[in-house]
Design a protein around this motif. Structure first.
Motif, PDB file in Angstrom:
ATOM      1  N   GLY A 259       9.361   7.923  -0.745  1.00  0.00           N
ATOM      2  CA  GLY A 259       8.955   9.325  -0.704  1.00  0.00           C
ATOM      3  C   GLY A 259       7.493   9.517  -1.055  1.00  0.00           C
ATOM      4  O   GLY A 259       6.778  10.291  -0.402  1.00  0.00           O
ATOM      5  N   LEU A 260       7.032   8.808  -2.073  1.00  0.00           N
ATOM      6  CA  LEU A 260       5.631   8.920  -2.472  1.00  0.00           C
ATOM      7  C   LEU A 260       4.707   8.353  -1.393  1.00  0.00           C
ATOM      8  O   LEU A 260       3.654   8.927  -1.115  1.00  0.00           O
ATOM      9  N   GLU A 261       5.090   7.231  -0.802  1.00  0.00           N
ATOM     10  CA  GLU A 261       4.247   6.661   0.247  1.00  0.00           C
ATOM     11  C   GLU A 261       4.109   7.625   1.421  1.00  0.00           C
ATOM     12  O   GLU A 261       3.012   7.815   1.965  1.00  0.00           O
ATOM     13  N   ARG A 262       5.203   8.241   1.816  1.00  0.00           N
ATOM     14  CA  ARG A 262       5.143   9.158   2.955  1.00  0.00           C
ATOM     15  C   ARG A 262       4.394  10.436   2.604  1.00  0.00           C
ATOM     16  O   ARG A 262       3.681  11.007   3.435  1.00  0.00           O
ATOM     17  N   ALA A 263       4.550  10.913   1.380  1.00  0.00           N
ATOM     18  CA  ALA A 263       3.812  12.098   0.964  1.00  0.00           C
ATOM     19  C   ALA A 263       2.313  11.844   0.978  1.00  0.00           C
ATOM     20  O   ALA A 263       1.520  12.678   1.422  1.00  0.00           O
ATOM     21  N   TRP A 264       1.922  10.656   0.489  1.00  0.00           N
ATOM     22  CA  TRP A 264       0.497  10.316   0.478  1.00  0.00           C
ATOM     23  C   TRP A 264      -0.024  10.139   1.900  1.00  0.00           C
ATOM     24  O   TRP A 264      -1.154  10.526   2.216  1.00  0.00           O
ATOM     25  N   GLN A 265       0.816   9.584   2.793  1.00  0.00           N
ATOM     26  CA  GLN A 265       0.380   9.374   4.166  1.00  0.00           C
ATOM     27  C   GLN A 265       0.141  10.699   4.892  1.00  0.00           C
ATOM     28  O   GLN A 265      -0.706  10.789   5.772  1.00  0.00           O
ATOM     29  N   LYS A 266       0.848  11.742   4.506  1.00  0.00           N
ATOM     30  CA  LYS A 266       0.596  13.063   5.086  1.00  0.00           C
ATOM     31  C   LYS A 266      -0.792  13.562   4.692  1.00  0.00           C
ATOM     32  O   LYS A 266      -1.452  14.258   5.457  1.00  0.00           O
ATOM     33  N   TYR A 267      -1.216  13.214   3.486  1.00  0.00           N
ATOM     34  CA  TYR A 267      -2.541  13.611   3.012  1.00  0.00           C
ATOM     35  C   TYR A 267      -3.621  12.711   3.604  1.00  0.00           C
ATOM     36  O   TYR A 267      -4.721  13.160   3.915  1.00  0.00           O
ATOM     37  N   LYS A 268      -3.293  11.414   3.755  1.00  0.00           N
ATOM     38  CA  LYS A 268      -4.248  10.436   4.258  1.00  0.00           C
ATOM     39  C   LYS A 268      -3.577   9.630   5.373  1.00  0.00           C
ATOM     40  O   LYS A 268      -2.958   8.600   5.133  1.00  0.00           O
ATOM     41  N   PRO A 269      -3.685  10.092   6.623  1.00  0.00           N
ATOM     42  CA  PRO A 269      -2.929   9.488   7.729  1.00  0.00           C
ATOM     43  C   PRO A 269      -3.189   8.004   7.952  1.00  0.00           C
ATOM     44  O   PRO A 269      -2.337   7.308   8.504  1.00  0.00           O
ATOM     45  N   ASP A 270      -4.357   7.498   7.551  1.00  0.00           N
ATOM     46  CA  ASP A 270      -4.635   6.074   7.757  1.00  0.00           C
ATOM     47  C   ASP A 270      -4.206   5.208   6.579  1.00  0.00           C
ATOM     48  O   ASP A 270      -4.584   4.041   6.489  1.00  0.00           O
ATOM     49  N   ALA A 271      -3.403   5.749   5.674  1.00  0.00           N
ATOM     50  CA  ALA A 271      -2.939   4.976   4.520  1.00  0.00           C
ATOM     51  C   ALA A 271      -2.037   3.833   4.971  1.00  0.00           C
ATOM     52  O   ALA A 271      -1.411   3.883   6.038  1.00  0.00           O
ATOM     53  N   ALA A 272      -1.965   2.785   4.143  1.00  0.00           N
ATOM     54  CA  ALA A 272      -1.100   1.642   4.430  1.00  0.00           C
ATOM     55  C   ALA A 272       0.316   1.939   3.972  1.00  0.00           C
ATOM     56  O   ALA A 272       0.551   2.796   3.122  1.00  0.00           O
ATOM     57  N   PHE A 273       1.283   1.209   4.546  1.00  0.00           N
ATOM     58  CA  PHE A 273       2.694   1.404   4.227  1.00  0.00           C
ATOM     59  C   PHE A 273       3.301   0.110   3.706  1.00  0.00           C
ATOM     60  O   PHE A 273       2.910  -1.004   4.100  1.00  0.00           O
ATOM     61  N   GLY A 274       4.319   0.250   2.848  1.00  0.00           N
ATOM     62  CA  GLY A 274       5.113  -0.877   2.393  1.00  0.00           C
ATOM     63  C   GLY A 274       4.525  -1.611   1.208  1.00  0.00           C
ATOM     64  O   GLY A 274       3.386  -1.392   0.815  1.00  0.00           O
ATOM     65  N   ILE A 275       5.328  -2.507   0.641  1.00  0.00           N
ATOM     66  CA  ILE A 275       4.916  -3.208  -0.573  1.00  0.00           C
ATOM     67  C   ILE A 275       3.779  -4.183  -0.327  1.00  0.00           C
ATOM     68  O   ILE A 275       3.130  -4.627  -1.280  1.00  0.00           O
ATOM     69  N   ALA A 276       3.513  -4.525   0.940  1.00  0.00           N
ATOM     70  CA  ALA A 276       2.374  -5.392   1.258  1.00  0.00           C
ATOM     71  C   ALA A 276       1.178  -4.583   1.736  1.00  0.00           C
ATOM     72  O   ALA A 276       0.170  -5.161   2.153  1.00  0.00           O
ATOM     73  N   ASN A 277       1.261  -3.257   1.679  1.00  0.00           N
ATOM     74  CA  ASN A 277       0.154  -2.363   2.044  1.00  0.00           C
ATOM     75  C   ASN A 277      -0.460  -2.725   3.399  1.00  0.00           C
ATOM     76  O   ASN A 277      -1.625  -3.082   3.497  1.00  0.00           O
TER      77      ASN A 277
ATOM     78  N   LEU B 171       1.128 -17.999  -2.289  1.00  0.00           N
ATOM     79  CA  LEU B 171       0.057 -17.116  -1.826  1.00  0.00           C
ATOM     80  C   LEU B 171       0.610 -15.757  -1.443  1.00  0.00           C
ATOM     81  O   LEU B 171       0.049 -14.719  -1.817  1.00  0.00           O
ATOM     82  N   LEU B 172       1.709 -15.742  -0.716  1.00  0.00           N
ATOM     83  CA  LEU B 172       2.313 -14.473  -0.307  1.00  0.00           C
ATOM     84  C   LEU B 172       2.731 -13.655  -1.517  1.00  0.00           C
ATOM     85  O   LEU B 172       2.493 -12.444  -1.577  1.00  0.00           O
ATOM     86  N   MET B 173       3.327 -14.301  -2.512  1.00  0.00           N
ATOM     87  CA  MET B 173       3.726 -13.586  -3.720  1.00  0.00           C
ATOM     88  C   MET B 173       2.512 -13.066  -4.476  1.00  0.00           C
ATOM     89  O   MET B 173       2.516 -11.929  -4.979  1.00  0.00           O
ATOM     90  N   ALA B 174       1.446 -13.861  -4.577  1.00  0.00           N
ATOM     91  CA  ALA B 174       0.241 -13.405  -5.270  1.00  0.00           C
ATOM     92  C   ALA B 174      -0.347 -12.189  -4.576  1.00  0.00           C
ATOM     93  O   ALA B 174      -0.848 -11.256  -5.237  1.00  0.00           O
ATOM     94  N   ILE B 175      -0.286 -12.158  -3.252  1.00  0.00           N
ATOM     95  CA  ILE B 175      -0.769 -10.991  -2.513  1.00  0.00           C
ATOM     96  C   ILE B 175       0.089  -9.777  -2.812  1.00  0.00           C
ATOM     97  O   ILE B 175      -0.420  -8.656  -2.975  1.00  0.00           O
ATOM     98  N   LEU B 176       1.403  -9.957  -2.916  1.00  0.00           N
ATOM     99  CA  LEU B 176       2.262  -8.827  -3.288  1.00  0.00           C
ATOM    100  C   LEU B 176       1.896  -8.299  -4.671  1.00  0.00           C
ATOM    101  O   LEU B 176       1.912  -7.084  -4.906  1.00  0.00           O
ATOM    102  N   TYR B 177       1.555  -9.191  -5.594  1.00  0.00           N
ATOM    103  CA  TYR B 177       1.097  -8.733  -6.908  1.00  0.00           C
ATOM    104  C   TYR B 177      -0.204  -7.948  -6.762  1.00  0.00           C
ATOM    105  O   TYR B 177      -0.384  -6.898  -7.389  1.00  0.00           O
ATOM    106  N   ASN B 178      -1.121  -8.447  -5.952  1.00  0.00           N
ATOM    107  CA  ASN B 178      -2.376  -7.722  -5.729  1.00  0.00           C
ATOM    108  C   ASN B 178      -2.121  -6.329  -5.167  1.00  0.00           C
ATOM    109  O   ASN B 178      -2.820  -5.372  -5.512  1.00  0.00           O
TER     110      ASN B 178
END
Length: 227
Positions: A106-124, A90-97
């Motif tokens: 770098g991309l995650e942090r750049a997007w978070q500057k544009y959208k402060p409530d964005a999720a972080f990490g491979i599990a969002n 189940l955990l792996m299937a969620i990571l695929y989702n």
């Protein structure tokens, strides 16, 4: 602790990626990120807390630039799922989702500057969900801001969030959903919505899409973790 996220694909995702790339380029141009594709330096890993003297040593962070394949995290998924008492498949299937967007720090942090409530990490994972999940856990002194750089931390937090959702799931529920279905819906939409679905509420289109994707990824998730 609702973690609702849009699951739309197509032009919307393309726009997100393009905007993230533009933000990332702007940060680089301003000198905020190093050139090239070298990963961001990883924060020092703290020792296990005295309350958990037998906690296993945390492996080195695994954030990398370039393509991301959830199956690369299979060893950590098996480890962290076992510690949290949840299904590795189940955990792996969620990571695929959750692999629908680029998972480069770098991309995650750049997007978070544009959208402060964005999720972080491979599990969002969103900040409020992470902060609630980490309480009294071995990673309680780790920050949500570290998730993009430490994929093992992201997997560990996701495993324990599933554990917490399972703890409040009733022994019996209405509707056609399996236990794994309800936990995945809870991961996507939050505990309150999961309990509503368990009482017989009908998921909306986005939650239904998330569940359809989970089923589509179920075979490859099982293959990745060996179950």
């Amino acid at each position: 602790m609702t973690v609702t996220r849009s699951r739309r694909r197509g032009p919307a995702v393309v726009l997100v990626v393009l905007l993230a790339a533009v933000c990332y380029g702007a940060v680089r141009a301003a000198g905020g990120l190093p050139s090239g594709s070298a990963p961001r330096p990883v924060p020092a890993v703290p020792s296990p807390s005295p309350a958990s003297p037998t906690a296993p040593a945390r492996p080195s962070a695994t954030a990398t630039a370039g393509p991301y394949d959830p199956a690369d995290q299979a060893a950590q998924v098996r480890l962290r799922a076992g510690q949290a008492g949840v299904s590795a498949r189940l955990l792996m299937a969620i990571l695929y989702n959750e692999s629908y967007k680029p998972h480069e720090p770098g991309l995650e942090r750049a997007w978070q500057k544009y959208k402060p409530d964005a999720a972080f990490g491979i599990a969002n994972m969103h900040r409020a969900t992470y902060d609630a999940t980490k309480k009294d856990r071995d990673f309680a002194n780790r920050s949500w801001d570290e998730l993009p750089d430490d994929r093992d931390l992201a997997v560990e937090a996701a495993a324990w969030y599933l554990h917490d959702l399972a703890a409040v799931l009733p022994a019996q529920w209405a509707g056609p959903y399996s236990r794994n279905d309800l936990l995945a819906l809870g991961y996507n939409t939050g505990q309150g919505n999961m309990l509503a679905f368990a009482r017989g509420a009908t998921p909306g289109s986005q939650a239904r899409s998330y569940l359809d994707e989970l089923h589509a990824h179920w075979t490859e998730a099982g293959r990745a973790v060996g179950s």
